[in-house]
Write a protein that holds these residues in place. Structure first.
Motif, short mmCIF file in Angstrom:
data_model
loop_
_atom_site.label_atom_id
_atom_site.label_comp_id
_atom_site.label_asym_id
_atom_site.label_seq_id
_atom_site.Cartn_x
_atom_site.Cartn_y
_atom_site.Cartn_z
N ASP A 1 0.87 -1.59 -0.11
CA ASP A 1 -0.24 -0.16 0.21
C ASP A 1 1.23 1.35 -0.20
O ASP A 1 1.32 1.61 0.81
N PRO A 2 1.01 1.99 -1.17
CA PRO A 2 1.49 3.39 -0.77
C PRO A 2 1.26 4.46 0.21
O PRO A 2 2.29 4.70 1.11
N GLY A 3 -0.04 4.15 0.54
CA GLY A 3 -0.14 5.36 1.42
C GLY A 3 0.33 4.16 2.87
O GLY A 3 1.05 5.06 3.72
N ALA A 4 0.35 3.80 3.47
CA ALA A 4 1.19 2.92 4.33
C ALA A 4 2.53 3.72 4.89
O ALA A 4 3.82 3.42 5.28
N VAL A 5 3.43 2.92 3.65
CA VAL A 5 4.64 3.00 3.75
C VAL A 5 5.03 4.52 3.79
O VAL A 5 5.83 5.18 4.00
N ASP A 6 4.14 5.31 2.84
CA ASP A 6 4.85 6.88 2.86
C ASP A 6 4.11 7.11 4.13
O ASP A 6 4.88 8.14 5.37
N ARG A 7 3.02 6.52 5.07
CA ARG A 7 2.90 7.58 6.96
C ARG A 7 3.97 6.66 7.45
O ARG A 7 4.05 7.54 8.24
N CYS A 8 4.85 5.32 7.43
CA CYS A 8 5.87 5.07 8.20
C CYS A 8 6.85 6.01 7.65
O CYS A 8 7.77 6.27 8.74
N LEU A 9 7.07 6.31 6.93
CA LEU A 9 8.71 7.33 6.02
C LEU A 9 7.63 9.16 6.58
O LEU A 9 9.25 9.60 7.29
N ARG A 10 6.95 9.31 6.66
CA ARG A 10 7.01 10.36 7.18
C ARG A 10 7.02 10.30 9.08
O ARG A 10 7.37 11.42 9.61
N ASP A 11 6.42 9.65 8.77
CA ASP A 11 6.54 9.79 11.14
C ASP A 11 8.31 9.18 11.65
O ASP A 11 8.31 9.56 12.45
N LEU A 12 9.42 8.80 10.66
CA LEU A 12 10.22 8.50 10.97
C LEU A 12 11.20 10.23 10.24
O LEU A 12 12.47 9.72 10.15
N ALA A 13 10.48 11.04 9.67
CA ALA A 13 10.82 12.45 8.73
C ALA A 13 11.63 11.75 7.77
O ALA A 13 13.24 12.49 7.69
N VAL A 14 11.72 10.68 6.83
CA VAL A 14 12.73 10.15 6.16
C VAL A 14 12.14 10.95 4.91
O VAL A 14 10.91 10.43 4.61
N THR A 15 13.39 12.49 4.76
CA THR A 15 13.05 13.11 2.72
C THR A 15 14.05 12.80 1.97
O THR A 15 13.33 12.72 0.93
N ARG A 16 15.28 11.70 2.18
CA ARG A 16 15.83 11.59 0.97
C ARG A 16 16.31 9.52 0.80
O ARG A 16 16.52 9.65 2.09
N VAL A 17 16.00 9.62 0.09
CA VAL A 17 15.54 7.70 0.06
C VAL A 17 17.52 7.22 -0.95
O VAL A 17 17.06 6.89 -2.13
N PRO A 18 18.52 7.21 -0.71
CA PRO A 18 19.79 6.96 -1.68
C PRO A 18 19.10 5.97 -2.36
O PRO A 18 19.89 5.32 -3.26
N LEU A 19 18.76 4.57 -2.04
CA LEU A 19 18.17 3.27 -2.67
C LEU A 19 16.93 2.41 -2.31
O LEU A 19 17.12 2.68 -0.53
N VAL A 20 16.14 2.13 -2.92
CA VAL A 20 15.35 1.54 -2.71
C VAL A 20 15.35 -0.02 -3.22
O VAL A 20 15.50 -0.23 -4.10
N VAL A 21 15.83 -0.56 -1.76
CA VAL A 21 15.81 -2.04 -2.75
C VAL A 21 14.51 -2.86 -2.09
O VAL A 21 13.77 -2.54 -1.30
N LEU A 22 14.06 -3.38 -3.50
CA LEU A 22 12.73 -4.73 -3.96
C LEU A 22 13.90 -5.62 -4.00
O LEU A 22 13.93 -6.58 -4.69
N THR A 23 13.28 -7.03 -2.77
CA THR A 23 13.59 -8.18 -2.99
C THR A 23 13.34 -9.50 -3.50
O THR A 23 13.90 -9.66 -4.62
N HIS A 24 11.84 -9.06 -4.06
CA HIS A 24 11.64 -9.77 -5.13
C HIS A 24 10.44 -8.79 -5.90
O HIS A 24 9.65 -7.84 -4.60
N PHE A 25 10.04 -9.21 -6.74
CA PHE A 25 8.58 -8.56 -7.71
C PHE A 25 7.24 -8.78 -7.42
O PHE A 25 6.28 -8.57 -7.49
#
Length: 902
Positions: free
Chosen positions: A677-701
């Protein structure tokens, strides 16, 4: 009663309306308050009948025909009794009133004696005066009794009218409900029968939102309202019917052909019936169309619908060259065409309570009619304002053009319940613009409710209809009073009107939104205020582009380009408001939560005048609201303890899926998987105050790991996206590529043995291993076993092993390689804690903390009790997101600690 006595009543009823119009136009606070006081109480006489029709229709739609008749008769009989009693009371009042009028017919001077003025005449005068006083007392008593009889008749007649309206609502709803249940289709739906049918399309096709089911995305379907005109089962006869159904079409390669279908088109199709999701719905069944190729059209749409379809298609073509937001929003704002609006933009409008702009509302029609009749004023001068005098139209011609415009609006925007509701509410708003007589607007709204519910009783169960009526009622009753109060406190007139309108609509609609969404938008009022200024120009320019598109496409493109400026502003307001950390606040759902919010709202309204006398209280309340919306990280950390100081790793609560964050510096985090869910991960990152993501690792599809990727990219600087080498399932791999390309983020593949570092965190890729013919290649034939596996060393020496969804064969191969993971502090348990775990791996890594990401009440039984027990035996403390919420890890060694936010 003489004509002289009647004149003041006429002046009291009519004069304040004209005075109020003049004072509203000048913006004088004092005059507005005086006009409001002189206008008198609101006329609510039609409100009880409207509520009776509404309630009776809503209650009766789910009943059988027999019970509908019982309800209608139970309301009709006492209604007739009350009306008969009211008639008798009226006749009695007339008799008493006639006697009273007869007793006052002569002049008292005619009984005055003539003659000498001696003692005899004095005695006669005394006797006559005494008789006259007795006569006046008798007349007064008869007048009181006559007035009492009339008052009683009015009460009885009102009660009878309410019950009679309830009977009408129950009868009409019963007939409509019986019509839906008539014929063979409902019975066939209960048997999940296969049928061949001829149907008539009654709506535009619309798409479902992407959804995740397990590790796959549910296919996006087309939903089309239709009426079955002819039905035949494989072993039965052909039957002619007229039954409403919902078509569910997996159109595949022919999606464009199905999306171009217009209402009134006839189709021949085959499929399987199923009952609707809830009883008492407008639909008799859901028809899932078999392997839809091209639609088999047996009858073309009507000429009117073709013309309306050409206009809508012309508007879409005129917006093709605009940026993504304007291209999606302009057709939705003008004619309710939301086919191009992406889910993330719709979520932004939902978070800011701007979704009313995405559907046709009364405001659209009001703006068009305002151009015709001009600014607020009396009805007698309406033809001299707006475009009407420029076109040389008389009052009658203006009315005719307005009616034609309204009919065209209904046809182009489709004569669905929401459009009919919008037209009715738009005409009510037009009445306000033309006359300025607020006292007549509530009866007009109530009459519109009665007519619409009797025409289409299914509206009685429509939340959209409820929200529309509540918002219109608030604009007609609360907004003028609140506007006057703001003007009295020296708020400029136009700003006071806009503030009052937005606050009033939000106050009455928020409890209903809570029932549907279990949340309250804290940015709704400011976002609606900021968007309000752009709605009118965008609507006018959009309708102009719609009108000229068939004859001058180039002109339509220019108009659409100009309209894209205010439309882009609306999109910016929605995205910015939704992007604030505290844009939405969770609230108890259901009607109990709605009642709680309504009670608090009423309390706040009652206390507002007193609190306004204390500026420091108002300032403190405003500051608290700003802090709640902005949620500055230091303050949030103090208030909630989340995230804990010095956190190195966080496991987000995204439901049945995975999303993790490795702290890589101030405001920076490496994200591993994105959840479903895009909304759930977005809320999590906002709560953690993450605004820069140097890398996103997608373990599988798998979808429960990648479909939330748009939420990671939303409003953040992302360096790259790293994926596994096995593109399985292919549709999810294609989704990742499309999403990355749209955000202009490069994608790379992970390779075993590679090492990376970002700030204080470093990691090594352990799996999948390359090598044709080797064990590693054999282990990555399945998507789960191709999961990118990382061994991480975070700040302070914390070690983690992130396994993705590795199954036991790949886990065993991981232990046999030259770079076995070895002991770690934290283990992210593979595959949501399923029963498929290799005991040897658990014994080898000996984690102190074992973290499991899984959804509450998931249908897979994750996590497995056997896995949880095995981790406990291995000496690990087990935490899981379904019971503990998001989990953050800080420290290392003896200072290792995990903090949950349950």
């Amino acid at each position: 009663m003489s004509s002289r006595e009647a004149r003041p009543e006429c002046r009291d009823d009519s004069r304040p309306d004209f005075q109020d119009v003049d004072r509203d136009s000048t913006g004088s606070a004092a005059a507005a308050g005086e006009g409001s006081r002189r206008e008198g109480p609101t006329d609510l006489r039609l409100v009880p009948p409207a509520l009776a029709v509404w309630a009776a229709a809503a209650a009766t739609l789910g009943l059988s025909g027999r019970w509908a008749v019982v309800v209608a008769v139970a309301c009709s009989l006492p209604a007739l009794v009350l009306l008969a009693a009211a008639g008798r009371a009226i006749r009695r009042g007339r008799v008493i009133g006639g006697a009273w009028a007869g007793s006052t017919g002569g002049d008292s001077r005619e009984g005055r004696p003539s003659g000498d003025s001696g003692a005899g005449s004095t005695d006669a005068g005394l006797r006559a005066g005494s008789a006259d006083r007795g006569s006046r007392a008798g007349r007064a008593d008869r007048g009181v009794r006559a007035g009492s009889a009339v008052g009683r008749a009015r009460v009885l007649a009102a009660g009878g009218a309410v019950l009679l309206c309830a009977a009408a609502g129950a009868a009409v709803a019963g007939l409509h409900g019986a019509d839906v249940r008539r014929g063979p289709v409902p019975a066939l739906a209960r048997e999940y029968a296969r049928i061949d049918a001829e149907v008539r399309v009654t709506s535009d096709p619309r798409t479902t939102r992407p959804a995740v089911r397990g590790n796959h995305s549910a296919p996006v379907l087309l939903l089309i309202d239709a009426e079955v005109m002819e039905v035949r089962t494989p072993d039965g006869p052909t039957t002619r019917v007229r039954t409403p159904v919902l078509l569910m079409v997996a159109a595949g390669d022919h999606r464009a052909d199905w999306q171009q279908l217009l209402p009134s088109t006839r189709l021949r199709l085959a499929g399987r019936l199923s009952p609707p999701a809830h009883d008492g719905e407008r639909l008799a069944a859901v028809l899932r169309v078999d392997d839809a190729g091209e639609p088999r059209i047996t009858g073309p749409p009507t000429g009117i619908q073709r013309a309306a379809g050409d206009l809508r298609a012309g508007l879409r073509e005129a917006t093709d060259g605009l940026d993504a937001d304007a291209r999606a929003l302009l057709p939705g704002l003008v004619v309710g065409d939301t086919s191009r609006i992406p889910p993330e933009l719709h979520d932004a409008f939902k978070a800011t309570d701007l979704t009313h702009l995405l559907s046709v509302s009364g405001a659209n029609l009001s703006i068009l009619l305002f151009l015709l009749v001009g600014p607020p004023g009396s009805a007698s001068s309406a033809e001299r304002r707006g475009l009407a005098p420029l076109l040389g139209l008389s009052l009658r011609g203006t009315a005719v053009i307005g009616g034609v415009l309204t009919l065209a609006f209904i046809v182009v925007c489709r004569p669905e319940p929401s459009v009919l509701r919008a037209a009715a509410c738009g005409l009510i708003t037009l009445l306000a613009i033309g006359t300025g007589r607020r006292r007549s607007l509530i009866p007009a709204l109530a009459a519109a409710v009665v007519l619409l519910v009797l025409y289409d009783p299914w509206l009685a169960r429509s939340y959209g209809f409820l929200l529309s009526v509540l918002a219109t009622g608030a604009l007609l009753t609360l907004a003028p009073r609140w506007s006057a109060a703001l003007r009295a406190r020296r708020v400029p007139g136009r700003l006071a009107e806009i503030l009052a309108a937005a606050a009033a609509a939000q106050a009455v609609c928020a409890p209903v939104v809570v029932v549907l969404a279990s949340r309250v938008s804290l940015v709704a009022v400011p976002c609606n205020l900021l968007a309000e200024f752009a709605v009118a120009p965008a609507t006018v320019l959009g309708f102009a582009a719609l009108a000229v598109a068939p004859v001058a496409p180039a002109v339509a493109e220019v108009l659409a380009w100009v309209a894209s400026w205010p439309v882009g502003w609306i999109a910016t307001v929605a995205r910015t408001g939704a992007g604030l950390p505290g844009a939405e606040a969770q609230w108890p759902g259901g009607w109990s939560g709605a009642a709680l919010l309504a009670g608090l709202t009423v309390l706040a309204v009652l206390l507002a005048p007193r609190l306004a006398r204390h500026p420091w209280i108002c300032g403190a309340a405003g500051l608290l609201l700003v802090l709640a919306v902005l949620r500055p990280v230091p303050l949030t950390r103090i208030m909630t303890g989340w995230p804990p100081p010095g956190w190195s790793f966080a496991l987000c609560d995204v439901g049945q899926g995975d999303a993790m964050v490795l702290a890589a510096g101030e405001g920076t985090g490496v994200v591993v998987d994105a959840g479903p869910d895009p909304g759930a991960v977005d809320r999590c990152l906002r709560d953690l105050a993450v605004t820069r993501v140097p890398l996103v690792v997608l373990t599988h599809f798998h979808a429960d790991h990648v479909r939330g990727l748009p939420g990671v990219l939303r409003g953040r600087a992302v360096g790259a996206i790293q994926t596994t080498s096995l593109e399985e399932p292919p549709e999810q791999a294609a989704f990742v590529r499309r999403t990355a390309a749209a955000a202009r983020v490069p994608t790379v593949r992970a390779e075993a043995g590679e090492r990376r570092r970002s700030g204080p965190v470093e990691w090594r890729v352990l799996w999948p291993r390359p090598g044709p013919g080797g064990a590693g290649e054999a282990a990555v034939r399945e998507a789960n076993d191709s999961s990118v596996t990382l061994r991480v060393r975070a700040a302070g020496g914390l070690t983690l092993l992130l396994l993705g969804d590795l199954e036991p064969p790949a886990q065993r191969e991981l232990l046999r390689g030259p770079e076995a993971p070895g002991p770690v502090d934290v283990l992210k348990v593979a595959h949501h804690g399923s029963a498929f775990q290799d005991p040897g791996l658990l014994h080898s890594v000996r984690p102190r903390l074992a973290l499991i990401s899984c959804g509450a009440d998931n249908p897979y039984g994750h996590p497995s009790p056997r896995t949880v027990a095995a981790l406990g035996v291995a000496g690990a403390r087990v935490l899981r997101t379904d019971t503990d919420g998001p989990i953050a890890v800080a420290g290392a060694g003896k200072e290792l600690r995990a903090v949950s936010r349950s």
